[in-house]
Design a protein around this motif. Sequence first.
Motif, PDB file in Angstrom:
ATOM      1  N   GLN A  86      41.031  39.901  34.808  1.00 50.70           N
ATOM      2  CA  GLN A  86      41.061  40.524  36.128  1.00 50.70           C
ATOM      3  C   GLN A  86      40.897  39.482  37.233  1.00 50.70           C
ATOM      4  OE1 GLN A  86      37.981  43.594  35.355  1.00 50.70           O
ATOM      5  NE2 GLN A  86      39.523  45.088  35.956  1.00 50.70           N
ATOM      6  N   GLU A  87      40.048  38.512  36.987  1.00 50.79           N
ATOM      7  CA  GLU A  87      39.833  37.452  37.973  1.00 50.79           C
ATOM      8  C   GLU A  87      41.105  36.635  38.179  1.00 50.79           C
ATOM      9  OE1 GLU A  87      35.845  35.202  38.509  1.00 50.79           O
ATOM     10  OE2 GLU A  87      37.085  33.901  37.242  1.00 50.79           O
ATOM     11  N   VAL A  88      41.789  36.325  37.083  1.00 50.28           N
ATOM     12  CA  VAL A  88      43.042  35.574  37.169  1.00 50.28           C
ATOM     13  C   VAL A  88      44.096  36.376  37.927  1.00 50.28           C
ATOM     14  CG1 VAL A  88      44.985  34.706  35.816  1.00 50.28           C
ATOM     15  CG2 VAL A  88      42.654  34.165  35.117  1.00 50.28           C
ATOM     16  N   LEU A  89      44.225  37.667  37.599  1.00 51.12           N
ATOM     17  CA  LEU A  89      45.209  38.510  38.285  1.00 51.12           C
ATOM     18  C   LEU A  89      44.927  38.584  39.780  1.00 51.12           C
ATOM     19  CD1 LEU A  89      45.499  41.441  35.713  1.00 51.12           C
ATOM     20  CD2 LEU A  89      47.249  39.735  36.217  1.00 51.12           C
ATOM     21  N   ASP A  90      43.653  38.672  40.128  1.00 47.65           N
ATOM     22  CA  ASP A  90      43.281  38.719  41.542  1.00 47.65           C
ATOM     23  C   ASP A  90      43.680  37.427  42.246  1.00 47.65           C
ATOM     24  OD1 ASP A  90      41.682  40.055  43.778  1.00 47.65           O
ATOM     25  OD2 ASP A  90      40.655  38.121  43.616  1.00 47.65           O
ATOM     26  N   SER A  91      43.462  36.296  41.573  1.00 49.98           N
ATOM     27  CA  SER A  91      43.825  35.005  42.154  1.00 49.98           C
ATOM     28  C   SER A  91      45.343  34.910  42.354  1.00 49.98           C
ATOM     29  CB  SER A  91      43.339  33.876  41.242  1.00 49.98           C
ATOM     30  OG  SER A  91      43.692  32.615  41.759  1.00 49.98           O
ATOM     31  N   LEU A  92      46.116  35.383  41.380  1.00 51.17           N
ATOM     32  CA  LEU A  92      47.573  35.356  41.503  1.00 51.17           C
ATOM     33  C   LEU A  92      48.044  36.291  42.607  1.00 51.17           C
ATOM     34  CD1 LEU A  92      48.614  35.360  37.719  1.00 51.17           C
ATOM     35  CD2 LEU A  92      48.424  33.395  39.264  1.00 51.17           C
ATOM     36  N   ASP A  93      47.411  37.453  42.723  1.00 49.89           N
ATOM     37  CA  ASP A  93      47.770  38.416  43.765  1.00 49.89           C
ATOM     38  C   ASP A  93      47.614  37.820  45.164  1.00 49.89           C
ATOM     39  OD1 ASP A  93      48.717  40.642  42.499  1.00 49.89           O
ATOM     40  OD2 ASP A  93      46.760  41.595  42.268  1.00 49.89           O
ATOM     41  N   ARG A  94      46.623  36.950  45.316  1.00 50.74           N
ATOM     42  CA  ARG A  94      46.315  36.402  46.638  1.00 50.74           C
ATOM     43  C   ARG A  94      47.166  35.187  47.000  1.00 50.74           C
ATOM     44  NH1 ARG A  94      41.360  38.417  48.504  1.00 50.74           N
ATOM     45  NH2 ARG A  94      40.269  39.697  46.962  1.00 50.74           N
ATOM     46  N   SER A  95      47.935  34.681  46.042  1.00 52.20           N
ATOM     47  CA  SER A  95      48.757  33.505  46.320  1.00 52.20           C
ATOM     48  C   SER A  95      49.967  33.892  47.168  1.00 52.20           C
ATOM     49  CB  SER A  95      49.222  32.859  45.010  1.00 52.20           C
ATOM     50  OG  SER A  95      50.145  31.822  45.278  1.00 52.20           O
ATOM     51  N   TYR A  96      50.096  33.270  48.324  1.00 54.15           N
ATOM     52  CA  TYR A  96      51.225  33.583  49.202  1.00 54.15           C
ATOM     53  C   TYR A  96      52.489  32.825  48.791  1.00 54.15           C
ATOM     54  CZ  TYR A  96      50.090  29.081  51.362  1.00 54.15           C
ATOM     55  OH  TYR A  96      49.831  27.753  51.568  1.00 54.15           O
ATOM     56  N   GLU A  97      52.339  31.806  47.936  1.00 55.03           N
ATOM     57  CA  GLU A  97      53.493  31.016  47.535  1.00 55.03           C
ATOM     58  C   GLU A  97      54.230  31.619  46.339  1.00 55.03           C
ATOM     59  OE1 GLU A  97      52.214  27.037  46.746  1.00 55.03           O
ATOM     60  OE2 GLU A  97      52.391  26.422  48.841  1.00 55.03           O
ATOM     61  N   LEU A  98      53.497  32.197  45.398  1.00 58.00           N
ATOM     62  CA  LEU A  98      54.107  32.685  44.164  1.00 58.00           C
ATOM     63  C   LEU A  98      55.089  33.822  44.419  1.00 58.00           C
ATOM     64  CD1 LEU A  98      51.194  32.782  41.557  1.00 58.00           C
ATOM     65  CD2 LEU A  98      53.293  31.436  41.387  1.00 58.00           C
ATOM     66  N   SER A  99      56.245  33.735  43.806  1.00 59.27           N
ATOM     67  CA  SER A  99      57.221  34.822  43.873  1.00 59.27           C
ATOM     68  C   SER A  99      56.730  36.000  43.037  1.00 59.27           C
ATOM     69  CB  SER A  99      58.571  34.350  43.346  1.00 59.27           C
ATOM     70  OG  SER A  99      59.435  35.443  43.116  1.00 59.27           O
ATOM     71  N   ARG A 100      56.997  37.213  43.498  1.00 59.22           N
ATOM     72  CA  ARG A 100      56.620  38.413  42.734  1.00 59.22           C
ATOM     73  C   ARG A 100      57.630  38.702  41.639  1.00 59.22           C
ATOM     74  NH1 ARG A 100      52.516  36.509  44.955  1.00 59.22           N
ATOM     75  NH2 ARG A 100      50.828  37.978  45.307  1.00 59.22           N
ATOM     76  N   LYS A 101      58.624  37.818  41.473  1.00 54.52           N
ATOM     77  CA  LYS A 101      59.590  37.974  40.389  1.00 54.52           C
ATOM     78  C   LYS A 101      59.341  36.979  39.256  1.00 54.52           C
ATOM     79  CE  LYS A 101      63.313  39.937  43.193  1.00 54.52           C
ATOM     80  NZ  LYS A 101      64.730  39.827  43.620  1.00 54.52           N
ATOM     81  N   VAL A 102      58.227  36.242  39.354  1.00 56.68           N
ATOM     82  CA  VAL A 102      57.883  35.298  38.304  1.00 56.68           C
ATOM     83  C   VAL A 102      57.606  36.046  37.001  1.00 56.68           C
ATOM     84  CG1 VAL A 102      55.419  35.329  38.873  1.00 56.68           C
ATOM     85  CG2 VAL A 102      56.393  33.334  37.744  1.00 56.68           C
ATOM     86  N   TYR A 103      57.926  35.439  35.857  1.00 56.98           N
ATOM     87  CA  TYR A 103      57.710  36.085  34.564  1.00 56.98           C
ATOM     88  C   TYR A 103      56.307  35.787  34.051  1.00 56.98           C
ATOM     89  CZ  TYR A 103      62.730  36.910  34.515  1.00 56.98           C
ATOM     90  OH  TYR A 103      63.993  37.339  34.831  1.00 56.98           O
ATOM     91  N   LEU A 104      55.638  36.823  33.562  1.00 52.55           N
ATOM     92  CA  LEU A 104      54.325  36.682  32.934  1.00 52.55           C
ATOM     93  C   LEU A 104      54.500  36.801  31.426  1.00 52.55           C
ATOM     94  CD1 LEU A 104      52.030  38.895  35.228  1.00 52.55           C
ATOM     95  CD2 LEU A 104      52.695  36.503  35.524  1.00 52.55           C
ATOM     96  N   LEU A 105      53.807  35.935  30.679  1.00 53.47           N
ATOM     97  CA  LEU A 105      53.888  35.959  29.221  1.00 53.47           C
ATOM     98  C   LEU A 105      52.510  35.696  28.632  1.00 53.47           C
ATOM     99  CD1 LEU A 105      56.469  33.871  30.320  1.00 53.47           C
ATOM    100  CD2 LEU A 105      57.335  34.774  28.173  1.00 53.47           C
ATOM    101  N   VAL A 106      52.343  36.093  27.368  1.00 53.14           N
ATOM    102  CA  VAL A 106      51.094  35.835  26.640  1.00 53.14           C
ATOM    103  C   VAL A 106      51.438  35.101  25.355  1.00 53.14           C
ATOM    104  CG1 VAL A 106      49.075  36.852  25.526  1.00 53.14           C
ATOM    105  CG2 VAL A 106      50.018  37.918  27.581  1.00 53.14           C
TER     106      VAL A 106
END
Length: 384
Positions: free
Chosen positions: A122-142
């Motif tokens: 959850q902490e990581v997701l919150d950090s990514l949500d707050r990034s103004y540079e990251l595209s919202r079309k980036v692919y997430l993988l595990v």
Amino acid sequence: MRQKIFTIILMVFLPLLLTGCWDKIEIEDRAFVMAIGIDLSQSNKRYLVTFQFPNVAQLAKGSGGGGSGGSEKPSFAVSEVADTIFSASRHISARLDKALYLGHTQAIIFGKEVVEDKARFQEVLDSLDRSYELSRKVYLLVTPGKAQDILLKKYDLEPNTGAYIRDIFKHYNLTSIFPSVNYNKITKSLHETNGNAIIPKIVAGKNEVKIAGSAIIKDYKLAGWMEDDENMGYMFLTGLVKGGDVTIGLPANEGNVKVPFNVSNVVRRRGIEVKGGKIVYRVKLDVEGDVTEYTFEKHGEMIKGDIVNLIEKETSNKIKNMAHKAINRFQKELKVDMLGIGDYIEKFYPSLWSKIGKDWNKIFPDIEIKVDVTSHVRRIGLFR
């Protein structure tokens, strides 16, 4: 007097218009991050974050640019241990002569340990949500291992791992063994279902990466993995299949012949009814495709109607079997609605949802799910 006042105002405001891009960073001073790997750290810091970016200087030279030739690396990967993802990207500037830029990032890979820890994920997701540079079309993988291990490797096909992953997603419809979902779709699912989502799984081989199967996230935590058959069944049920092969076995004189049915189109229809107080969810799949390979004892045997009918029947059974594997995993084992049934009822049967919505998590494991599959062979190669 008026002209004098106008001149003074112009002199005051003109410098503001001529300041230009005061915070501009030249392209050669940027590190264009194409992939990010996030793992838990074994030290007193929380995260091990790996950034991979191409060697811009080498790209600028081109294949015939001379210089040091093959001695230059095509890409770089650097890791930093930090308490937050944001601080990792800032602290790493103390070790690089370039500023990290995340606007071109194509993929973010989570190590298994990250998604096993609810609070950290959850902490990581919150950090990514707050990034103004990251595209919202980036692919997430595990990955079942460490994300760092994937990004530190150099691959023969494409040394830029971020571009490599992006290009694999472009051709996902050739297999349909992993869902083509990006950051937007995954985080939307997490927020709307209180922490449930399906995220593609990535593993690294010796000289290549493979994306197949999925990680099942329940309540912001890894709940299990889906392999190829389960994953394709899930994708048929959720309308995500755009292609791929369903391989069936047909009887032959020497045992069994494998026949690949190449899916070209899928039409999904759904419906809800209530029988005796129990909810019944029906899914009807009309699947069209081609027979791409078959070895026959007699030339032209494929024209026979009974062979075509048998292929259609066996294909339908195989797809239904894959769908039931996915249903059993979600409904009986995990007891979580990853099939979007609740969303469907809420949208198209609002009066029913008003009665059951608040208790849906308890009701879902007991509803009846019926799957009907009809397959059609449209082309059979040389003869039709």
